[in-house]
Design a protein around this motif. Sequence first.
Motif, PDB file in Angstrom:
ATOM      1  N   VAL A 175       7.209   5.026  72.279  1.00  0.00           N
ATOM      2  CA  VAL A 175       5.915   4.386  72.038  1.00  0.00           C
ATOM      3  C   VAL A 175       5.695   3.367  73.135  1.00  0.00           C
ATOM      4  O   VAL A 175       6.625   3.001  73.862  1.00  0.00           O
ATOM      5  CB  VAL A 175       5.851   3.700  70.655  1.00  0.00           C
ATOM      6  CG1 VAL A 175       5.955   4.722  69.527  1.00  0.00           C
ATOM      7  CG2 VAL A 175       6.937   2.638  70.527  1.00  0.00           C
ATOM      8  N   SER A 176       4.473   2.920  73.269  1.00  0.00           N
ATOM      9  CA  SER A 176       4.156   1.874  74.239  1.00  0.00           C
ATOM     10  C   SER A 176       3.689   0.633  73.498  1.00  0.00           C
ATOM     11  O   SER A 176       2.670   0.665  72.807  1.00  0.00           O
ATOM     12  CB  SER A 176       3.054   2.351  75.196  1.00  0.00           C
ATOM     13  OG  SER A 176       2.595   1.272  75.999  1.00  0.00           O
TER      14      SER A 176
ATOM     15  N   THR B 188      -0.300  -0.621  72.307  1.00  0.00           N
ATOM     16  CA  THR B 188      -0.484  -0.702  70.856  1.00  0.00           C
ATOM     17  C   THR B 188      -0.958  -2.097  70.486  1.00  0.00           C
ATOM     18  O   THR B 188      -0.263  -3.085  70.745  1.00  0.00           O
ATOM     19  CB  THR B 188       0.834  -0.406  70.109  1.00  0.00           C
ATOM     20  OG1 THR B 188       1.337   0.861  70.553  1.00  0.00           O
ATOM     21  CG2 THR B 188       0.604  -0.371  68.614  1.00  0.00           C
TER      22      THR B 188
ATOM     23  N   ARG C 186       2.538  -4.595  64.480  1.00  0.00           N
ATOM     24  CA  ARG C 186       2.095  -3.343  65.083  1.00  0.00           C
ATOM     25  C   ARG C 186       2.459  -2.204  64.131  1.00  0.00           C
ATOM     26  O   ARG C 186       3.394  -2.331  63.330  1.00  0.00           O
ATOM     27  CB  ARG C 186       2.772  -3.092  66.433  1.00  0.00           C
ATOM     28  CG  ARG C 186       2.349  -4.026  67.561  1.00  0.00           C
ATOM     29  CD  ARG C 186       2.859  -3.490  68.899  1.00  0.00           C
ATOM     30  NE  ARG C 186       2.485  -4.368  70.013  1.00  0.00           N
ATOM     31  CZ  ARG C 186       3.334  -5.163  70.647  1.00  0.00           C
ATOM     32  NH1 ARG C 186       4.605  -5.213  70.253  1.00  0.00           N
ATOM     33  NH2 ARG C 186       2.928  -5.913  71.648  1.00  0.00           N
ATOM     34  N   GLU C 187       1.757  -1.097  64.252  1.00  0.00           N
ATOM     35  CA  GLU C 187       2.078   0.077  63.444  1.00  0.00           C
ATOM     36  C   GLU C 187       2.094   1.320  64.315  1.00  0.00           C
ATOM     37  O   GLU C 187       1.339   1.435  65.288  1.00  0.00           O
ATOM     38  CB  GLU C 187       1.098   0.239  62.290  1.00  0.00           C
ATOM     39  CG  GLU C 187      -0.363   0.314  62.673  1.00  0.00           C
ATOM     40  CD  GLU C 187      -1.266   0.389  61.454  1.00  0.00           C
ATOM     41  OE1 GLU C 187      -0.996   1.206  60.555  1.00  0.00           O
ATOM     42  OE2 GLU C 187      -2.256  -0.376  61.407  1.00  0.00           O
ATOM     43  N   PHE C 188       2.974   2.254  63.947  1.00  0.00           N
ATOM     44  CA  PHE C 188       3.167   3.477  64.711  1.00  0.00           C
ATOM     45  C   PHE C 188       3.385   4.649  63.754  1.00  0.00           C
ATOM     46  O   PHE C 188       4.008   4.500  62.705  1.00  0.00           O
ATOM     47  CB  PHE C 188       4.411   3.365  65.615  1.00  0.00           C
ATOM     48  CG  PHE C 188       4.452   2.127  66.469  1.00  0.00           C
ATOM     49  CD1 PHE C 188       3.908   2.124  67.735  1.00  0.00           C
ATOM     50  CD2 PHE C 188       5.046   0.968  65.998  1.00  0.00           C
ATOM     51  CE1 PHE C 188       3.960   0.979  68.531  1.00  0.00           C
ATOM     52  CE2 PHE C 188       5.110  -0.171  66.785  1.00  0.00           C
ATOM     53  CZ  PHE C 188       4.555  -0.164  68.056  1.00  0.00           C
ATOM     54  N   GLY C 189       2.922   5.836  64.136  1.00  0.00           N
ATOM     55  CA  GLY C 189       3.225   7.048  63.404  1.00  0.00           C
ATOM     56  C   GLY C 189       2.499   7.167  62.091  1.00  0.00           C
ATOM     57  O   GLY C 189       1.552   6.430  61.792  1.00  0.00           O
TER      58      GLY C 189
ATOM     59  N   GLN D  57      11.692   0.842  72.509  1.00  0.00           N
ATOM     60  CA  GLN D  57      10.502   1.655  72.284  1.00  0.00           C
ATOM     61  C   GLN D  57      10.829   3.111  71.953  1.00  0.00           C
ATOM     62  O   GLN D  57      10.075   3.778  71.239  1.00  0.00           O
ATOM     63  CB  GLN D  57       9.566   1.551  73.498  1.00  0.00           C
ATOM     64  CG  GLN D  57       9.013   0.137  73.660  1.00  0.00           C
ATOM     65  CD  GLN D  57       8.135  -0.046  74.879  1.00  0.00           C
ATOM     66  OE1 GLN D  57       6.917  -0.086  74.763  1.00  0.00           O
ATOM     67  NE2 GLN D  57       8.746  -0.154  76.053  1.00  0.00           N
TER      68      GLN D  57
ATOM     69  N   GLY E  33       9.933   4.935  68.542  1.00  0.00           N
ATOM     70  CA  GLY E  33       9.229   6.197  68.697  1.00  0.00           C
ATOM     71  C   GLY E  33       9.846   7.322  67.892  1.00  0.00           C
ATOM     72  O   GLY E  33       9.132   8.143  67.293  1.00  0.00           O
TER      73      GLY E  33
ATOM     74  N   ALA F  89       9.066   6.838  64.284  1.00  0.00           N
ATOM     75  CA  ALA F  89       7.638   7.076  64.035  1.00  0.00           C
ATOM     76  C   ALA F  89       7.259   8.548  64.046  1.00  0.00           C
ATOM     77  O   ALA F  89       6.126   8.891  63.710  1.00  0.00           O
ATOM     78  CB  ALA F  89       6.800   6.316  65.063  1.00  0.00           C
TER      79      ALA F  89
ATOM     80  N   HIS G  43       5.589   6.042  58.928  1.00  0.00           N
ATOM     81  CA  HIS G  43       4.590   5.059  59.361  1.00  0.00           C
ATOM     82  C   HIS G  43       5.341   3.750  59.534  1.00  0.00           C
ATOM     83  O   HIS G  43       5.637   3.049  58.559  1.00  0.00           O
ATOM     84  CB  HIS G  43       3.484   4.934  58.316  1.00  0.00           C
ATOM     85  CG  HIS G  43       2.268   4.239  58.809  1.00  0.00           C
ATOM     86  ND1 HIS G  43       1.030   4.417  58.243  1.00  0.00           N
ATOM     87  CD2 HIS G  43       2.082   3.365  59.833  1.00  0.00           C
ATOM     88  CE1 HIS G  43       0.134   3.692  58.881  1.00  0.00           C
ATOM     89  NE2 HIS G  43       0.752   3.034  59.846  1.00  0.00           N
TER      90      HIS G  43
ATOM     91  N   TYR H 220       6.146  -0.015  60.659  1.00  0.00           N
ATOM     92  CA  TYR H 220       5.529  -1.325  60.843  1.00  0.00           C
ATOM     93  C   TYR H 220       6.576  -2.293  61.381  1.00  0.00           C
ATOM     94  O   TYR H 220       7.656  -2.454  60.803  1.00  0.00           O
ATOM     95  CB  TYR H 220       4.992  -1.871  59.520  1.00  0.00           C
ATOM     96  CG  TYR H 220       3.811  -1.123  58.959  1.00  0.00           C
ATOM     97  CD1 TYR H 220       2.501  -1.526  59.259  1.00  0.00           C
ATOM     98  CD2 TYR H 220       3.993  -0.022  58.132  1.00  0.00           C
ATOM     99  CE1 TYR H 220       1.411  -0.835  58.733  1.00  0.00           C
ATOM    100  CE2 TYR H 220       2.907   0.674  57.606  1.00  0.00           C
ATOM    101  CZ  TYR H 220       1.620   0.259  57.910  1.00  0.00           C
ATOM    102  OH  TYR H 220       0.545   0.945  57.409  1.00  0.00           O
TER     103      TYR H 220
END
Length: 288
Positions: free
Chosen positions: A44-45, A49, A64-67, A87, A91, A94, A98, A100
């Motif tokens: 992820v970046s 984000t 931040r949130e991902f996926g 990261q 990643g 994610a 989800h 966080y």
Amino acid sequence: MNKNHIFILVIALTICLIAMVGCTSAPNAPSQPQVTPAHNYPTVSFNATPVKHVQVNGVSLGYREFGSGEPLLMLAGFGETIDSWNQTFIGILATKYHVYTYDHRGMGYSSDSNGTHTIALYADDAAAIMPALGYDSMHVYGVSMGSSIAQQLVIDHPERVRKLVLDSVSYSVRIPETKTLLGILESVVAPNSTYSEGIQHEAEADLAWSGSWDKLPGIQKSVMLVEGTADVITPDVVAANMTRQINGSWLVRFKGLPHIGSQEAPVEYGMNGLDFLGMNESAPYAAP
């Protein structure tokens, strides 16, 4: 062999086969961790984000949130922020969850409050951020001081926790095995300290924490403890002792890796997290 030992052996063998983190080595070869290059794995970046904010217990917490998928709350370690995570590690998590990440009060993008900071207060923040984000409960992954907060969270707010990962963990900073950690924390709060107020508050909270040892047997969740065998901050013997206190818990030890090994072996740690969170096996305490 009891069920705890069987489960520990099963997951250890699984991780060795999947992750290959130094579980075998050539004869007479130096004991060095074997890690998988991260460039072929999802990442992820953080720069790309956005940081969002949520109001919790009188402070604004940056996150931040991902996926996508079931929610997974990451609890950062001492002195760390949402920019400190690896990261690739985030990643990988994610890809199925989800995820966080958020800054503890007084750190990074989060505001602070007056008054005494305690591990219980940080745990209350973790419990409160879940409904603020729209969830009754989440999986929780705590690292270093974040694993102390995670323990207090599951003790004080068990209804908020689904599965629990305790990474680079101790049940107290005032035991013989964690004397190095104790020295670090005491130096942070020394009169001539130049550390930020947020970091000093975290150190004060760690030093004042009464620990969790007596409460560990009461944890009725699926719990995995993760340690590197080269960790001198929270040595792996502490996690082994905790595993015997937490009924049905899992223990994964990564050979040759240090404190917060996900920084050096994000693929192995990320895949290990996915394996545990995705398991359907019931712990021994569960009804058949």
